[in-house]
Motif scaffolding. Sequence first.
Motif, PDB file in Angstrom:
ATOM      1  N   ASN A 123      70.450 -16.295  84.892  1.00  0.00           N
ATOM      2  CA  ASN A 123      71.212 -16.118  86.138  1.00  0.00           C
ATOM      3  C   ASN A 123      71.716 -17.431  86.671  1.00  0.00           C
ATOM      4  O   ASN A 123      72.809 -17.523  87.220  1.00  0.00           O
ATOM      5  N   MET A 124      70.915 -18.464  86.512  1.00  0.00           N
ATOM      6  CA  MET A 124      71.334 -19.780  87.036  1.00  0.00           C
ATOM      7  C   MET A 124      72.418 -20.386  86.177  1.00  0.00           C
ATOM      8  O   MET A 124      73.298 -21.084  86.685  1.00  0.00           O
ATOM      9  N   ARG A 125      72.302 -20.151  84.868  1.00  0.00           N
ATOM     10  CA  ARG A 125      73.348 -20.672  83.974  1.00  0.00           C
ATOM     11  C   ARG A 125      73.657 -19.604  82.957  1.00  0.00           C
ATOM     12  O   ARG A 125      73.025 -19.522  81.918  1.00  0.00           O
ATOM     13  N   PRO A 126      74.638 -18.796  83.236  1.00  0.00           N
ATOM     14  CA  PRO A 126      74.920 -17.674  82.338  1.00  0.00           C
ATOM     15  C   PRO A 126      75.459 -18.101  80.972  1.00  0.00           C
ATOM     16  O   PRO A 126      75.234 -17.437  79.977  1.00  0.00           O
ATOM     17  N   GLU A 127      76.225 -19.225  80.989  1.00  0.00           N
ATOM     18  CA  GLU A 127      76.853 -19.666  79.749  1.00  0.00           C
ATOM     19  C   GLU A 127      76.035 -20.755  79.091  1.00  0.00           C
ATOM     20  O   GLU A 127      75.386 -21.581  79.730  1.00  0.00           O
ATOM     21  N   ARG A 128      76.104 -20.738  77.768  1.00  0.00           N
ATOM     22  CA  ARG A 128      75.483 -21.770  76.937  1.00  0.00           C
ATOM     23  C   ARG A 128      74.011 -22.011  77.339  1.00  0.00           C
ATOM     24  O   ARG A 128      73.569 -23.115  77.634  1.00  0.00           O
ATOM     25  N   ILE A 132      70.099 -21.144  76.211  1.00  0.00           N
ATOM     26  CA  ILE A 132      69.240 -20.689  75.111  1.00  0.00           C
ATOM     27  C   ILE A 132      68.368 -19.497  75.518  1.00  0.00           C
ATOM     28  O   ILE A 132      67.855 -18.754  74.678  1.00  0.00           O
ATOM     29  N   ALA A 133      68.227 -19.344  76.849  1.00  0.00           N
ATOM     30  CA  ALA A 133      67.442 -18.186  77.337  1.00  0.00           C
ATOM     31  C   ALA A 133      68.057 -16.889  76.864  1.00  0.00           C
ATOM     32  O   ALA A 133      67.355 -15.884  76.686  1.00  0.00           O
ATOM     33  N   ASP A 134      69.358 -16.924  76.679  1.00  0.00           N
ATOM     34  CA  ASP A 134      70.063 -15.757  76.184  1.00  0.00           C
ATOM     35  C   ASP A 134      69.505 -15.319  74.833  1.00  0.00           C
ATOM     36  O   ASP A 134      69.263 -14.126  74.586  1.00  0.00           O
ATOM     37  N   ASP A 135      69.286 -16.286  74.009  1.00  0.00           N
ATOM     38  CA  ASP A 135      68.757 -15.969  72.668  1.00  0.00           C
ATOM     39  C   ASP A 135      67.339 -15.409  72.738  1.00  0.00           C
ATOM     40  O   ASP A 135      66.980 -14.457  72.032  1.00  0.00           O
ATOM     41  N   TYR A 136      66.570 -16.028  73.619  1.00  0.00           N
ATOM     42  CA  TYR A 136      65.177 -15.563  73.744  1.00  0.00           C
ATOM     43  C   TYR A 136      65.124 -14.121  74.228  1.00  0.00           C
ATOM     44  O   TYR A 136      64.382 -13.280  73.708  1.00  0.00           O
TER      45      TYR A 136
END
Lengths: 49, 471
Positions: free
Chosen positions: B96-101, B103-107
């Motif tokens: 939420n704090m950094r939607p783009e780029r 690594i949490a996205d991958d996790y």
Amino acid sequence: MINFEEELKKFHPSLEVEDAEEAIYNQDLTDMADLLVKMIQESGEKTDA
Amino acid sequence: MFCYHCGAQLSEQHDFCTACGADVHLYKKIMYVSNRFYNEGLERAGVRDLSGAVVSLRQSLKFNKSNVDARNLLGLVYFETGEVVAAMSEWVISKNMRPERNIADDYIGMLQSNATRLDSINQTIKKYNQAYAYCVQESRDLAVIQLKKVLSLNPKFVRAHLLLALLYMDSEQWEKAQRELKKCLDIDRNNTQALRYLKEVELMLQPDESIRQPAKHRKDESVRYQSDNEIIIQPMNVKEPKGSGASTLLNVGIGLIIGLAACYFLVVPARVADTRNEMKKTILEIGNQSDAKTSTIQQLELQVEKLQEENDSLNGTLEGYVGEDGTLVTIDNLLDAASIYLETQNLQDTAVRLETIASSVNVEETSEAFQKLYNLLLTTIGPELAVTYYNDGVTSYRNGDYAAAVELFTKAVYYDSANVEPLYYLGQAYRQNDDRENAIAAYQKVVELFPDTQNAASAKRHIEDLEQTAD
């Protein structure tokens, strides 16, 4: 000598997946930076006043 | 780093925002502190001090909640210690704090893409919570079982390891607790709680660990304690019997009695039977020997009897020879007869001596010298004596004195057996004397010895007559 009852108090149930959403919402994300900004804002308002 | 007021990027050299002029030196310091804590957390995570890393990263986030790197790392650390939902929370916030780029996205994608895995994680958490509830309800055995299941699903769940170790420590299963704590420390090297528990466990596992007192009394009905590698569970309500020494002796005595009885009923009969068999064999051998000896004895007794008879017979014979003074009477008689004949040539006296000898002994059983002398005397005086006796016998026959005639003819035959007349007249005398058997015997001798003579023919006729008379 370790007291079981006392040590058990240090344990607590783990969050389940269903509870994750609520836990995220309830998390207090205020940090020092926020406090500092607030303090600066309050001090600025006082100065203006 | 961006200005808190206008969001412009701050320069490193100035303590104010070059865009809006806001004083940012404190803000910068806060950011620096946050970053420093993040670095510290990263360093600790690198050496697997996950508990320390959590503390540092949380501190970092307290100073700057927007420190996405710290948040992502915190999520990672939570995930490594088995706190999956906490990790998810941090990653979601980070995203939420950094939607783009980010690594949490991958996790997050890694977790959500595999529904089975997510469900398994959820089950693990539920079981852990159930185990915790059992602990609170003091159903510690059930809690142990549940925690073992949890750890089989998620071996990196540090809190489960700690709780299980605590349960083992409570039941004084020190070695099992030690194992759990070591597993825990393999995951989180500086976990304070684990280190504290381990210290306690190592204290309890020191040298006199083989001697253990029973555990403190509990509300449970059983007491559990460990002795070497064994876990001993003793019911509380069972008390040791008093006077154990006497009961021990009694038990030993009973054991001895049972042992002796077993020996008596199992071992002794076999030995007795063996001994009896040996005895029977011995008795049989003795019996056989006895029979053999009895038989031998009987044979020897028969021999003894036979020898006794022979001895008696020989004694009798000897008595015939031996007179009152111990000398051989028969030899005396023979010598006497020879002496008389040589001196007086009296045939009658010589004949009397010879007849005495013939009546007392069997001449054929005497010595050769005796027989020679006897026969010599007999042949010397015999014929002349026979004639005398024959004539006397005829006289007696004619006179009707058949008995005397028998006697005289018998002597005549004795002294001259080569003459048929005495023998024939002997038969006649027997016949006239009504001695049928002796008459037949005499006639038969005549027939045998003098077959071609007239006397023999007459003898035959007399034999026939006598046999017809008998029929």
